[in-house]
Enzyme design. Structure first.
Site: not given
Length: 697
Positions: A355, A370
């Site tokens: 992430e 991400h």
């Protein structure tokens, strides 16, 4: 003032009202006025703010006194964000600002609610409205003494993030011309305002641009922030795995819709130096910055980012280096921590690494792929801030799912997680993990009132949302926008079971997937397992012998009720499914009920319904503070407040891993499972929501 009754809930709520309007003006339908001291007046009203505030107070129905504090937070970082700038959590500078503000709100001692309110009023007066709204929402949700304050519906406070910019000019005209007590005709939002079907991606605009879908994504990231000084705000149970699972389900659901439109599954964006053919013109204006959101032309490229104003200085080389390190971790099954030691890689760690959240084992090595991917996509039009342009919709949690590229990026994220699930370090499920000895599912069907058996019916509905809470600087009174969205007829599952053992509990798991792939061929299980969308999951007691379970679609553990997506903010708590506001703030995160069923086709799309009754001994979770669950809604996507995720199995079980023996879904079925062919049929007509205000019909 430590109890959260009456005023102590009502007053904090008013800080959400008309976010771009200064607090000098009255707030709420009752025209309540905060009594501001010089310290609490916004800087641009420093000369006459108190006087203006007093003048508004003369007409107010309620005056709210504020405690004067000995000291107010400095907000040295957060005050640098201009009040008319757009705010994105994905930008490092903005993350630092948000952390500073959340700290200030969380550090007010518990039950000192007058101090808390004064601190928040000071922040509201001095900070960017979008930054304030985010930090305030996170603080209300995570403080024990404010969890009964409802988080306001973001689509009503910042409506410009959810609907066509032309609406607002018309809405202001309506409020200026028609008195508050005169019924106002709703402003119709056309269904096709961002493109035409010449653009094949536009066939899915009804899904990507749905208010409920975008609110779900915004609310999920509110419950699961990836950065905060207080680790407990981020370190919720199985958070990284939930990041994977929730987004995996988004991609599966999106791919179901694509197949219904004769489009291929979404193509992952894996070569980060190739052009992006998908263009997107959002046709949204930001009411905060008074500018349009930048569009993206077709065939633009990612470019190295160097935007000191956002704290961004990243190259595509950096991204590719982080990617190689993540791929190495997947191929070796080991992750290298910041101190040089290594640990076993699991899906929870991988989600936090990709992430990346502050729980990443090694930010230096694995980066923040991400989040930075969103930034690369959001700044293709101005990677070096040469043109003073802001980011595209893909960098805002409330608008990001509108952009077709969101799905191409998340298809790559999902594929990376699936490679871990398919690696030698994650073993396939054994028969003993999948079976439930003595439990046999003899039949399963779906029923719709007055409809054909095993047929789900979808249709279009138009509903009204009240914009007046977000229409700054205009007269009061409801102003409705009417928009059209996909909906489904309520249905129920009927499951017949023969239990040859003693009475016991079981977890019922219900999934659905298209029966055929893009070529109209039967799926291999290796592909179809990634297409199964979770419809429901619940614990059920079984008697010995024959049992029949019926379950309504509106009780799904994946969704939140329709009223929570489109609820008015004032009449709280009229929904019988909602026990208290504290849980709503958490369970307000969830997939919208009206989008539970894929669109299907007018001719009828072939789907397969899969039902499994798993062994509860392997499912059950010992919850801290007992198993009394306050909030049953939407736990599949959003977990439970202050508790463990309510299922011990891997998220997505049994389809989160490949099978070592079955090549198609029929081979996978054991006695405690059942498969049923169903049809999803679209009725291509628009129905009015019977709840629309009478004036608006």
């Amino acid at each position: 003032m430590s109890d959260m009754s009456g005023d102590v809930v009502e007053h904090p709520k008013l800080l959400f009202d008309r976010p771009n309007e200064p607090l000098i003006t009255p707030k709420g339908d009752n025209k309540a006025v905060f009594q501001l001291s010089e310290k609490l007046v916004p800087p641009e009203y420093a000369n006459n703010g108190v006087e203006l505030n007093d003048r508004f107070g003369d007409d107010a129905t309620e005056k709210i006194p504020l405690k004067t504090l000995d000291s107010y937070p400095a907000f040295t970082k957060a005050s640098q964000l201009p009040s008319d700038a757009d705010f994105s959590l994905l930008l490092p500078k903005h993350q630092e600002m948000a952390t500073e503000v959340i700290d200030a709100f969380m550090n007010v001692p518990l039950n000192q609610l007058q101090d808390f309110l004064s601190t928040c009023v000071y922040a509201r007066a001095n900070l960017n409205p979008q930054l304030f709204n985010y930090c305030y929402s996170v603080a209300l949700m995570h403080r024990d003494d404010t969890k009964n304050v409802p988080i306001q519906n973001f689509a009503e406070t910042f409506p410009s993030k959810f609907m066509d910019s032309q609406v607002f000019q018309r809405a202001r005209e309506v409020t200026a011309v028609l008195p508050q007590n005169v019924p106002r005709i709703p402003i119709i939002i056309p269904r096709d305002y961002t493109a035409t079907d010449l653009e094949e991606e536009h066939r899915l605009a009804y899904w990507r641009e749905d208010i409920g879908v975008n609110l779900h994504h915004w609310h999920w990231h509110l419950v699961y922030p990836f950065t905060a000084s207080q680790r407990s705000i981020v370190a919720k149970d199985r958070r990284g795995e939930l990041f994977f699972h929730m987004h995996q389900q988004l991609i599966a659901r999106y791919n179901c819709e694509r197949l219904n439109h004769s489009l291929k599954r979404v193509k992952k964006f894996s070569n980060w130096r190739e052009p992006i053919p998908e263009a997107y013109f959002p046709k949204l204006d930001s009411l905060t910055s008074a500018r349009g959101w930048p569009p993206r032309q077709a065939n633009m490229y990612w470019q190295d980012l160097n935007r000191p104003v956002d704290g961004l200085n990243i190259t595509i080389n950096d991204m590719e280096r982080w990617r190689r390190n993540v791929e190495e971790a997947i191929s070796t099954g080991r992750v290298t921590k910041a101190d040089g030691s290594s640990a076993e890689l699991d899906i929870d760690t991988l989600g936090n690494m990709l992430e990346a959240s502050i729980l990443s084992p090694n930010r230096e090595l694995y980066g923040s792929i991400h989040n930075n991917g969103h930034s690369f996509a959001a700044y293709m039009h101005d990677p070096t801030h040469r043109y003073l342009e802001s980011f595209g919709v893909i960098a805002d949690e409330a608008t990001t799912m509108r952009d077709p590229f969101f799905y191409r990026w998340h298809a790559w994220i999902d594929d990376t997680c699936q490679r871990h699930k398919e690696s030698a370090y994650v073993r396939p499920y054994t028969r003993s993990e999948l079976e439930n000895p003595g439990v046999q599912v003899t039949s399963v069907s779906v029923e719709t009132a007055g409809g054909q058996p095993n047929t789900l019916n979808t249709f279009w509905m138009s509903s009204d949302v009240d914009l007046s809470k977000g229409l700054d600087f205009s007269d009061r009174g409801a102003v409705y926008a009417r928009f059209t969205y996909l909906n489904n007829r309520p249905f129920r599952y009927v499951i017949n079971i023969n239990n040859t053992g003693s009475a016991r509990r079981t977890t019922v798991r219900i999934f659905m997937a298209p029966k055929f792939d893009e070529r109209n061929l039967v799926w291999s299980l290796a592909d179809q397992r990634k297409m199964f969308i979770e419809m429901d999951r619940f614990v059920q007691p079984l008697n010995a012998g024959q049992n029949t379970i019926t379950r309504n679609s509106t009780d799904s553990s994946v969704t939140i009720p329709f009223e929570q997506t489109f609820r008015d903010l004032s009449p709280q708590g009229s929904d019988p499914r909602r026990t208290s506001l504290a849980e709503f703030n958490f369970c307000g995160c969830g997939w919208p009920q009206h989008m539970l069923v894929p669109k299907g086709t007018e001719a009828g799309a072939a789907y397969q319904l899969f039902v499994m009754l798993s062994n509860y001994d392997l499912d059950s979770v010992d919850q801290p503070g007992g198993n009394q669950l306050s909030c049953v809604e939407a736990s599949s996507f959003c977990g439970l407040k202050d508790k463990k995720y309510p299922d011990r199995r891997s998220m997505g079980f049994p389809f989160d891993r490949p099978s070592s023996i079955a090549t198609n879904i029929e081979d996978f079925i054991l006695p405690n499972m059942a498969l049923q062919d169903i049809t999803i049929r679209l009725s291509n007509v628009v129905e009015q929501n019977p709840r629309n205000p009478p004036s608006a019909v």
